[in-house]
Design a protein around this motif. Structure first.
Motif, PDB file in Angstrom:
ATOM      1  N   ALA A  73       0.814  -1.223   0.000  1.00  0.00           N
ATOM      2  CA  ALA A  73       0.000   0.000   0.000  1.00  0.00           C
ATOM      3  C   ALA A  73       0.845   1.270   0.000  1.00  0.00           C
ATOM      4  N   ARG A  74       2.181   1.121  -0.002  1.00  0.00           N
ATOM      5  CA  ARG A  74       3.118   2.255  -0.013  1.00  0.00           C
ATOM      6  C   ARG A  74       2.951   3.166   1.210  1.00  0.00           C
ATOM      7  N   THR A  75       2.661   2.566   2.346  1.00  0.00           N
ATOM      8  CA  THR A  75       2.634   3.349   3.587  1.00  0.00           C
ATOM      9  C   THR A  75       3.985   3.286   4.308  1.00  0.00           C
ATOM     10  N   SER A 140      -2.394  -0.422   5.361  1.00  0.00           N
ATOM     11  CA  SER A 140      -1.236  -1.235   4.972  1.00  0.00           C
ATOM     12  C   SER A 140      -1.639  -2.698   4.784  1.00  0.00           C
ATOM     13  N   THR A 141      -0.846  -3.402   3.962  1.00  0.00           N
ATOM     14  CA  THR A 141      -1.202  -4.766   3.586  1.00  0.00           C
ATOM     15  C   THR A 141      -0.425  -5.788   4.420  1.00  0.00           C
ATOM     16  N   ILE A 142      -0.960  -6.992   4.473  1.00  0.00           N
ATOM     17  CA  ILE A 142      -0.254  -8.058   5.201  1.00  0.00           C
ATOM     18  C   ILE A 142       1.107  -8.325   4.533  1.00  0.00           C
ATOM     19  N   VAL A 146       4.466  -8.042   6.601  1.00  0.00           N
ATOM     20  CA  VAL A 146       5.418  -9.159   6.741  1.00  0.00           C
ATOM     21  C   VAL A 146       6.800  -8.718   6.232  1.00  0.00           C
ATOM     22  N   SER A 147       6.806  -8.000   5.121  1.00  0.00           N
ATOM     23  CA  SER A 147       8.091  -7.622   4.513  1.00  0.00           C
ATOM     24  C   SER A 147       8.849  -6.593   5.324  1.00  0.00           C
ATOM     25  N   THR A 148       8.136  -5.860   6.213  1.00  0.00           N
ATOM     26  CA  THR A 148       8.823  -4.905   7.096  1.00  0.00           C
ATOM     27  C   THR A 148       8.855  -5.400   8.535  1.00  0.00           C
ATOM     28  N   ASN A 149       8.238  -6.541   8.784  1.00  0.00           N
ATOM     29  CA  ASN A 149       8.097  -7.059  10.161  1.00  0.00           C
ATOM     30  C   ASN A 149       7.496  -5.980  11.054  1.00  0.00           C
ATOM     31  N   ALA A 150       6.320  -5.504  10.651  1.00  0.00           N
ATOM     32  CA  ALA A 150       5.706  -4.347  11.307  1.00  0.00           C
ATOM     33  C   ALA A 150       5.380  -4.621  12.773  1.00  0.00           C
ATOM     34  N   GLY A 151       5.492  -3.563  13.561  1.00  0.00           N
ATOM     35  CA  GLY A 151       5.052  -3.583  14.952  1.00  0.00           C
ATOM     36  C   GLY A 151       3.757  -2.807  15.086  1.00  0.00           C
ATOM     37  N   SER A 200      12.396  -8.764   5.023  1.00  0.00           N
ATOM     38  CA  SER A 200      13.423  -8.692   3.963  1.00  0.00           C
ATOM     39  C   SER A 200      13.126  -7.586   2.942  1.00  0.00           C
ATOM     40  N   GLU A 201      12.061  -6.844   3.141  1.00  0.00           N
ATOM     41  CA  GLU A 201      11.773  -5.620   2.390  1.00  0.00           C
ATOM     42  C   GLU A 201      11.800  -5.815   0.870  1.00  0.00           C
ATOM     43  N   GLY A 202      11.273  -6.936   0.426  1.00  0.00           N
ATOM     44  CA  GLY A 202      11.129  -7.152  -1.017  1.00  0.00           C
ATOM     45  C   GLY A 202      12.431  -7.420  -1.739  1.00  0.00           C
ATOM     46  N   GLY A 205      12.514 -11.930  -2.399  1.00  0.00           N
ATOM     47  CA  GLY A 205      11.457 -12.646  -3.108  1.00  0.00           C
ATOM     48  C   GLY A 205      10.164 -11.865  -2.989  1.00  0.00           C
ATOM     49  N   VAL A 206       9.178 -12.270  -3.783  1.00  0.00           N
ATOM     50  CA  VAL A 206       7.860 -11.617  -3.713  1.00  0.00           C
ATOM     51  C   VAL A 206       6.924 -12.564  -2.965  1.00  0.00           C
ATOM     52  N   ILE A 207       6.406 -12.097  -1.841  1.00  0.00           N
ATOM     53  CA  ILE A 207       5.525 -12.928  -1.015  1.00  0.00           C
ATOM     54  C   ILE A 207       4.143 -12.977  -1.671  1.00  0.00           C
TER      55      ILE A 207
HETATM   56  C1  LIG Z   1       0.312   6.727   9.604  1.00  0.00           C
HETATM   57  C2  LIG Z   1       1.300   5.615   9.596  1.00  0.00           C
HETATM   58  C3  LIG Z   1       1.465   4.858  10.740  1.00  0.00           C
HETATM   59  C4  LIG Z   1       2.370   3.798  10.748  1.00  0.00           C
HETATM   60  N1  LIG Z   1       2.483   3.054  11.885  1.00  0.00           N
HETATM   61  C5  LIG Z   1       3.325   2.006  11.902  1.00  0.00           C
HETATM   62  C6  LIG Z   1       3.456   1.210  13.080  1.00  0.00           C
HETATM   63  O1  LIG Z   1       2.817   1.455  14.105  1.00  0.00           O
HETATM   64  N2  LIG Z   1       4.302   0.146  13.039  1.00  0.00           N
HETATM   65  C7  LIG Z   1       5.031  -0.155  11.914  1.00  0.00           C
HETATM   66  O2  LIG Z   1       5.785  -1.133  11.932  1.00  0.00           O
HETATM   67  N3  LIG Z   1       4.933   0.603  10.796  1.00  0.00           N
HETATM   68  C8  LIG Z   1       4.104   1.658  10.754  1.00  0.00           C
HETATM   69  N4  LIG Z   1       3.995   2.419   9.627  1.00  0.00           N
HETATM   70  C9  LIG Z   1       4.828   2.074   8.453  1.00  0.00           C
HETATM   71  C10 LIG Z   1       4.130   1.157   7.411  1.00  0.00           C
HETATM   72  O3  LIG Z   1       2.745   1.281   7.470  1.00  0.00           O
HETATM   73  C11 LIG Z   1       4.553  -0.296   7.583  1.00  0.00           C
HETATM   74  O4  LIG Z   1       5.928  -0.400   7.265  1.00  0.00           O
HETATM   75  C12 LIG Z   1       3.758  -1.285   6.725  1.00  0.00           C
HETATM   76  O5  LIG Z   1       4.109  -2.599   7.118  1.00  0.00           O
HETATM   77  C13 LIG Z   1       3.971  -1.137   5.225  1.00  0.00           C
HETATM   78  O6  LIG Z   1       2.961  -1.885   4.545  1.00  0.00           O
HETATM   79  P1  LIG Z   1       2.560  -1.525   3.044  1.00  0.00           P
HETATM   80  O7  LIG Z   1       1.525  -2.473   2.584  1.00  0.00           O
HETATM   81  O8  LIG Z   1       2.225  -0.102   2.924  1.00  0.00           O
HETATM   82  O9  LIG Z   1       3.927  -1.830   2.293  1.00  0.00           O
HETATM   83  P2  LIG Z   1       4.811  -0.901   1.340  1.00  0.00           P
HETATM   84  O10 LIG Z   1       5.134   0.377   2.000  1.00  0.00           O
HETATM   85  O11 LIG Z   1       4.194  -0.826  -0.011  1.00  0.00           O
HETATM   86  O12 LIG Z   1       6.131  -1.782   1.231  1.00  0.00           O
HETATM   87  C14 LIG Z   1       6.976  -1.951   2.332  1.00  0.00           C
HETATM   88  C15 LIG Z   1       8.102  -2.922   1.962  1.00  0.00           C
HETATM   89  O13 LIG Z   1       7.566  -4.204   1.746  1.00  0.00           O
HETATM   90  C16 LIG Z   1       7.875  -4.680   0.434  1.00  0.00           C
HETATM   91  N5  LIG Z   1       6.719  -5.447   0.012  1.00  0.00           N
HETATM   92  C17 LIG Z   1       5.410  -5.084   0.047  1.00  0.00           C
HETATM   93  N6  LIG Z   1       4.642  -6.120  -0.353  1.00  0.00           N
HETATM   94  C18 LIG Z   1       5.483  -7.153  -0.627  1.00  0.00           C
HETATM   95  C19 LIG Z   1       5.305  -8.497  -1.078  1.00  0.00           C
HETATM   96  N7  LIG Z   1       4.101  -9.020  -1.314  1.00  0.00           N
HETATM   97  N8  LIG Z   1       6.404  -9.271  -1.269  1.00  0.00           N
HETATM   98  C20 LIG Z   1       7.644  -8.786  -1.010  1.00  0.00           C
HETATM   99  N9  LIG Z   1       7.872  -7.524  -0.599  1.00  0.00           N
HETATM  100  C21 LIG Z   1       6.791  -6.728  -0.405  1.00  0.00           C
HETATM  101  C22 LIG Z   1       8.190  -3.437  -0.373  1.00  0.00           C
HETATM  102  O14 LIG Z   1       9.087  -3.703  -1.425  1.00  0.00           O
HETATM  103  C23 LIG Z   1       8.841  -2.568   0.690  1.00  0.00           C
HETATM  104  O15 LIG Z   1      10.181  -2.956   0.830  1.00  0.00           O
HETATM  105  C24 LIG Z   1       3.125   3.499   9.591  1.00  0.00           C
HETATM  106  C25 LIG Z   1       2.962   4.276   8.435  1.00  0.00           C
HETATM  107  C26 LIG Z   1       2.071   5.327   8.434  1.00  0.00           C
HETATM  108  C27 LIG Z   1       1.919   6.133   7.184  1.00  0.00           C
END
Ligand SMILES: Cc1cc2nc3c(=O)[nH]c(=O)nc-3n(C[C@H](O)[C@H](O)[C@H](O)COP(=O)(O)OP(=O)(O)OC[C@H]3O[C@@H](n4cnc5c(N)ncnc54)[C@H](O)[C@@H]3O)c2cc1C
Length: 466
Positions: A73-75, A140-142, A146-151, A200-202, A205-207
């Motif tokens: 979702a590019r968040t 944000s997407t699963i 997973v790719s950022t190991n979000a908290g 592993s931030e993409g 591999g592509v999950i």
């Molecule tokens: C308002 C706000 C609040 C936030 N709060 C938090 C928070 O509390 N905790 C936290 O950890 N983060 C937070 N974030 C950061 C962000 O939302 C996370 O990093 C989130 O996990 C990114 O998900 P996304 O779908 O937007 O991925 P993207 O930003 O599109 O991509 C993130 C990374 O994952 C890779 N990627 C995405 N999908 C795949 C796939 N299918 N296969 C392989 N690689 C892939 C991309 O190449 C990139 O390296 C926040 C962001 C915002 C804007």
């Protein structure tokens, strides 16, 4: 110029509608939410719907020697999803199917484009819970998580994304499909490849499919607020909470800059004279009131001016909402500080051992004064994970330079305190140098060896992490 035949190959595999070359759409997919990070213009944005289509995109790009940048979702907040010039963006947002929810095994199997809140809502209907809750959970997407190991906010008690990833399906740079992990409660077969791909931030591999663990829905929580005369006192309270073995289900910190920014963005009656506010919750059912009292006692002993419990679920939700508004409120703060679209916000992410939180908070105040930039601090205090938000004037190179200096000083301080350069946002483009400092030359070599074993030509998300 498109390499001859690449667009034709992509259209043949995905159909016209999933291969986007409109300049506005290409611009839209250039970057994530990180400010002051380089971003190129992709050649094309693809939106595959199935694993087979992801394989086709990766194979076509490899054949034509064009890099692939996976995007959710590019968040993201580290530039990890930023495009490079001429790349194929592989957006997984159309892969949004929840394939299975199994209440007996307590697992769900999803495609990577499922939005976090959508999964949480779907499992809640069956009395289950998917705990990782990044602030961006409504968008944000699963796959991105997973790719950022979000908290997230509840991770202080329930752990971050990696604790919930049981298995993955991954399309490798070779176009092969790898399955990792398991769907059983236990399992130790082979190396833990699942954890290798988490975070592993993409780049590896592509999950394309994720099997996640679920929990029973938690008991309703009780929430309280403690108001402090200094950020360091709030930090000391956090250390003492941990030392006493208390287990809050949420422990977040907002400093005065954030309290004021949130009040200006959406008045909520927050104490804007406070230097820091701790927001805490306990979800231990019949013990929750006692646990909350224990948290309150520690905060008072650490010097809190005022401690009060939310009277009901509505007030508790409003307090949580205030915390969730931190990001848009600070964006508005930056925009108001430097009008004309020049207000920039460099969102940092540093984690230190909990016992060093007070030292980190003191250090950030000192760095803000020395570098003469406004810095607001917010974050997951219970994890020692803070987000110093540095406000800069994009139109003034000296202001940007001071902001970058403050960013580096905060990174240096975090590492000196025994911490890490990123607690949850990832390395992306922002922190490659700091990753190298943190893990040292042997760590870098092992990272490079893994990358070249899985992606020898550097096809996937080039320039990120390493
Ligand atoms: C308002 C706000 C609040 C936030 N709060 C938090 C928070 O509390 N905790 C936290 O950890 N983060 C937070 N974030 C950061 C962000 O939302 C996370 O990093 C989130 O996990 C990114 O998900 P996304 O779908 O937007 O991925 P993207 O930003 O599109 O991509 C993130 C990374 O994952 C890779 N990627 C995405 N999908 C795949 C796939 N299918 N296969 C392989 N690689 C892939 C991309 O190449 C990139 O390296 C926040 C962001 C915002 C804007």
């Amino acid at each position: 110029m498109a390499p001859t035949g690449l667009l034709d190959d992509l259209r043949a595999a995905l159909g016209e509608n999933a291969v986007l070359t409109d300049p506005d759409l290409l611009r839209m997919h250039q970057r994530d939410e990180a400010d002051l990070c380089a971003a190129g213009t992709p050649l094309v944005v693809t939106r595959p719907r199935s694993t087979e289509q992801v394989v086709a995109v990766v194979r076509a790009a490899a054949r034509h020697g064009v890099p692939v940048v996976p995007q959710g979702a590019r968040t993201g907040l580290a530039g990890a999803a930023n495009a490079v010039d001429g790349a194929v963006v592989l957006s997984t947002v159309a892969m949004d199917e929840i394939r299975e929810i199994d209440p007996v095994s307590r697992i769900a199997v999803v495609q990577p484009g499922v939005v976090n809140a959508t999964l949480a809502g779907a499992v809640a209907k069956q009395g289950l819970w998917y705990p990782p809750d990044p602030g961006s959970w409504e968008s944000s997407t699963i796959g991105g998580n997973v790719s950022t190991n979000a908290g997230g906010m509840c991770c202080v008690k329930y752990g971050v994304t990696t604790e919930y990833v049981l298995g993955l399906e991954v399309v490798l740079a070779s176009g092969e499909v790898l399955r990792t992990g398991r769907r059983t409660a236990k399992g130790v077969a082979g190396y833990d490849l699942t954890r290798l791909f988490v975070g592993s931030e993409g780049t590896l591999g592509v999950i394309t499919e994720v099997t996640v663990a679920l929990r029973p829905a938690p008991a309703e929580s009780l929430t309280m607020v403690a108001v402090f005369p200094s950020t360091a006192a709030a930090g000391a309270a956090v250390a003492e909470i941990a030392a006493r073995g208390l287990t809050p289900s949420l422990l977040e910190l907002l400093d005065q800059t954030h309290l004021r920014a949130i009040e200006a963005y959406q008045p909520m009656g927050l104490r804007t004279d406070a230097q820091a506010l701790l927001l805490a919750a306990a979800d231990t059912g019949t013990r929750a009131a006692d646990d909350l009292a224990g948290l309150a006692e520690v905060c008072e002993a650490a010097g809190a001016d005022e401690v009060y419990a939310a009277t009901d679920a509505v007030e508790a939700a409003a307090l949580l909402q205030a915390r969730r508004l931190a990001h848009p409120a600070m964006e508005k703060f930056a925009a108001d500080a430097y009008p004309g679209g020049n207000g920039g916000l460099v969102i940092d992410d540093v984690a230190v051992p909990r016992g060093s939180l007070a030292a980190l908070l003191d250090g950030v105040s000192r760095i803000a004064a020395e570098c003469e930039v406004p810095i607001g601090v917010v974050g997951h205090a219970g994890d020692g994970n803070m987000h110093p938000n540095i406000v800069v004037d994009r139109a003034d190179p000296a202001s940007v330079e001071r902001g970058r200096r403050a960013f580096d000083e905060i990174m240096r301080l975090g590492l000196d305190l025994g911490g890490t350069c990123t607690g949850e946002h990832g390395v992306g483009l922002l922190k490659r140098d700091w990753l190298a400092r943190e893990i040292g030359p042997v760590g870098v070599r092992v990272h490079q060896a893994i990358k070249s074993a899985l992606d020898p030509t550097g096809l996937l998300n080039p320039g990120k992490v390493l």
